[in-house]
Design a protein around this motif. Structure first.
Motif, PDB file in Angstrom:
ATOM      1  N   UNK A 187       0.830  -1.200   0.000  1.00  0.00           N
ATOM      2  CA  UNK A 187       0.000   0.000   0.000  1.00  0.00           C
ATOM      3  C   UNK A 187       0.863   1.248   0.000  1.00  0.00           C
ATOM      4  N   UNK A 188       0.584   2.186  -0.910  1.00  0.00           N
ATOM      5  CA  UNK A 188       1.309   3.458  -0.985  1.00  0.00           C
ATOM      6  C   UNK A 188       0.496   4.589  -0.365  1.00  0.00           C
ATOM      7  N   UNK A 189      -0.803   4.558  -0.592  1.00  0.00           N
ATOM      8  CA  UNK A 189      -1.708   5.506   0.055  1.00  0.00           C
ATOM      9  C   UNK A 189      -2.881   4.703   0.594  1.00  0.00           C
ATOM     10  N   UNK A 190      -3.177   4.865   1.863  1.00  0.00           N
ATOM     11  CA  UNK A 190      -4.252   4.105   2.477  1.00  0.00           C
ATOM     12  C   UNK A 190      -5.027   4.927   3.472  1.00  0.00           C
ATOM     13  N   UNK A 191      -6.181   4.402   3.857  1.00  0.00           N
ATOM     14  CA  UNK A 191      -7.064   5.111   4.781  1.00  0.00           C
ATOM     15  C   UNK A 191      -7.786   4.113   5.681  1.00  0.00           C
ATOM     16  N   UNK A 192      -7.789   4.388   6.980  1.00  0.00           N
ATOM     17  CA  UNK A 192      -8.560   3.577   7.920  1.00  0.00           C
ATOM     18  C   UNK A 192     -10.029   3.970   7.809  1.00  0.00           C
ATOM     19  N   UNK A 193     -10.896   2.963   7.647  1.00  0.00           N
ATOM     20  CA  UNK A 193     -12.329   3.241   7.511  1.00  0.00           C
ATOM     21  C   UNK A 193     -13.116   2.349   8.466  1.00  0.00           C
ATOM     22  N   UNK A 194     -14.377   2.722   8.689  1.00  0.00           N
ATOM     23  CA  UNK A 194     -15.313   1.888   9.429  1.00  0.00           C
ATOM     24  C   UNK A 194     -16.322   1.322   8.432  1.00  0.00           C
ATOM     25  N   UNK A 195     -16.424   0.009   8.368  1.00  0.00           N
ATOM     26  CA  UNK A 195     -17.355  -0.617   7.426  1.00  0.00           C
ATOM     27  C   UNK A 195     -17.871  -1.910   8.057  1.00  0.00           C
ATOM     28  N   UNK A 196     -19.067  -1.863   8.598  1.00  0.00           N
ATOM     29  CA  UNK A 196     -19.612  -3.019   9.312  1.00  0.00           C
ATOM     30  C   UNK A 196     -19.874  -4.200   8.383  1.00  0.00           C
ATOM     31  N   UNK A 197     -20.238  -3.938   7.121  1.00  0.00           N
ATOM     32  CA  UNK A 197     -20.498  -5.032   6.174  1.00  0.00           C
ATOM     33  C   UNK A 197     -19.222  -5.821   5.898  1.00  0.00           C
ATOM     34  N   UNK A 198     -18.129  -5.119   5.695  1.00  0.00           N
ATOM     35  CA  UNK A 198     -16.847  -5.798   5.472  1.00  0.00           C
ATOM     36  C   UNK A 198     -16.454  -6.578   6.717  1.00  0.00           C
ATOM     37  N   UNK A 199     -16.577  -5.960   7.874  1.00  0.00           N
ATOM     38  CA  UNK A 199     -16.222  -6.641   9.127  1.00  0.00           C
ATOM     39  C   UNK A 199     -17.045  -7.914   9.318  1.00  0.00           C
ATOM     40  N   UNK A 200     -18.332  -7.846   9.030  1.00  0.00           N
ATOM     41  CA  UNK A 200     -19.196  -9.015   9.191  1.00  0.00           C
ATOM     42  C   UNK A 200     -18.778 -10.152   8.264  1.00  0.00           C
ATOM     43  N   UNK A 201     -18.420  -9.828   7.016  1.00  0.00           N
ATOM     44  CA  UNK A 201     -17.975 -10.856   6.076  1.00  0.00           C
ATOM     45  C   UNK A 201     -16.680 -11.493   6.551  1.00  0.00           C
ATOM     46  N   UNK A 202     -15.748 -10.678   7.040  1.00  0.00           N
ATOM     47  CA  UNK A 202     -14.474 -11.199   7.525  1.00  0.00           C
ATOM     48  C   UNK A 202     -14.691 -12.071   8.758  1.00  0.00           C
TER      49      UNK A 202
END
Length: 324
Positions: free
Chosen positions: A226-241
């Motif tokens: 990763x060269x440019x990244x951002x911390x995000x909140x995403x409940x759908x992604x978290x649930x899948x993981x």
């Protein structure tokens, strides 16, 4: 008694190693780095540097074991998929539990199924988890199940190496001929559905299928790392993981990559090891590397709260040294 714990890192020449080594030095580790490249920039970052044969070459295992003994290594962490697979097979055969305790790897009998992209797609299909349609390149006429563009990539490997995005049937045929000429065996490559969307890497620490800490990072720009990244909140992604981790009883510090297209999320790959940009999650207040240390020290795993919303930009830095 040793004044500092000793950590072995491989490969120390990785582009993301500066922040990782810095982290462990702040934790008062004595850091030993190994790499097959004698000119690796990582040699100037660590306390001790050793050149090792390439994985699978003669004396590779003997050399690494001798380094572990020479420096009285407490913990060995690798960011190299082929190295993790090598030692997974080694310990399945040797049953050397005393040596294995020094390896902060996520060993399991079916490990190869997560690193082979074709086998991984079969696992996801059996678990009914969303993922891009995937076929072996040598399966006749399989590409007719796709709309162009499509992706051609090796079954094994990481960091976006040797991946081709093919826009037409004519270019597809040219790409196949090139692979046949250079490699010969088409079965080592896959065809994968091209999905346009936003990519995310999810760093997480889990215990036997239950996530303890998790960080979702948007990959704004990347080239292997990763060269440019951002911390995000995403409940759908978290649930899948969480569902993936539970179904496959994933343990330890790992990362998974997904892509979000419109209202659907697809699993791209799972890396059963720390990500190259793991320090980004640490800087956001979720110290997953500390969880790893805690696990292999027999300590209780710290539960962190939500990560801070941060952005990261990775840049080049020069290092000068004499040749005498």
């Amino acid at each position: 008694m040793k004044s500092r714990r000793v950590l072995l890192i491989s490969p120390i020449g990785g582009r993301a190693m500066y922040g990782i080594v810095e982290y462990f030095k702040k934790k008062n580790f004595e850091v030993v780095g190994i790499d097959a490249n004698d000119s690796s920039i990582g040699k100037v970052l660590v306390d001790h540097f050793e050149v090792v044969p390439r994985i699978g070459e003669q004396y590779y295992a003997e050399k690494v074991i001798s380094i572990i003994k020479q420096y009285d290594v407490d913990l060995f962490i690798s960011w190299l998929d082929e190295e993790i697979l090598f030692w997974n097979e080694y310990f399945l055969e040797t049953k050397d539990k005393k040596l294995m305790k020094k390896f902060a790897f996520n060993f399991r009998k079916d490990l190869i199924d997560f690193y082979d992209k074709y086998k991984f797609s079969l696992l996801l299909s059996q678990a009914n988890l969303p993922h891009p349609k995937t076929f072996l390149l040598d399966e006749k006429n399989s590409f007719y199940d796709f709309n162009f563009p499509i992706i051609i990539k090796p079954r094994r490997g990481s960091g976006s190496k040797n991946i081709k995005v093919v826009e037409s049937l004519e270019l597809f045929e040219c790409a196949v001929k090139e692979i046949e000429y250079k490699v010969g065996d088409l079965s080592n490559y896959i065809l994968q559905e091209f999905i346009k969307g936003e990519e995310y890497t999810i760093d997480f620490f889990s215990l036997q299928g239950e996530i303890v800490n998790i960080v979702v990072r948007k990959r704004i720009k990347h080239a292997g790392v990763s060269l440019i990244g951002e911390i995000v909140y995403d409940t759908e992604i978290e649930e899948l993981v969480r569902k993936f981790v539970y179904l496959f009883k994933i343990d330890g510090l790992n990362n998974i990559q997904v892509i979000k297209a419109s209202d659907k999320i697809f699993i791209l790959e799972a890396n059963l090891r720390p990500s190259g940009t793991i320090v980004f999650s640490v800087e956001a207040g979720v110290d997953l590397l500390n969880n790893l240390i805690e696990k292999f020290s027999g300590k209780k795993i710290t539960k962190y709260g939500k990560p801070k919303k941060l952005r990261m930009i990775r840049f080049l830095r020069e290092y000068y040294y004499g040749q005498d």
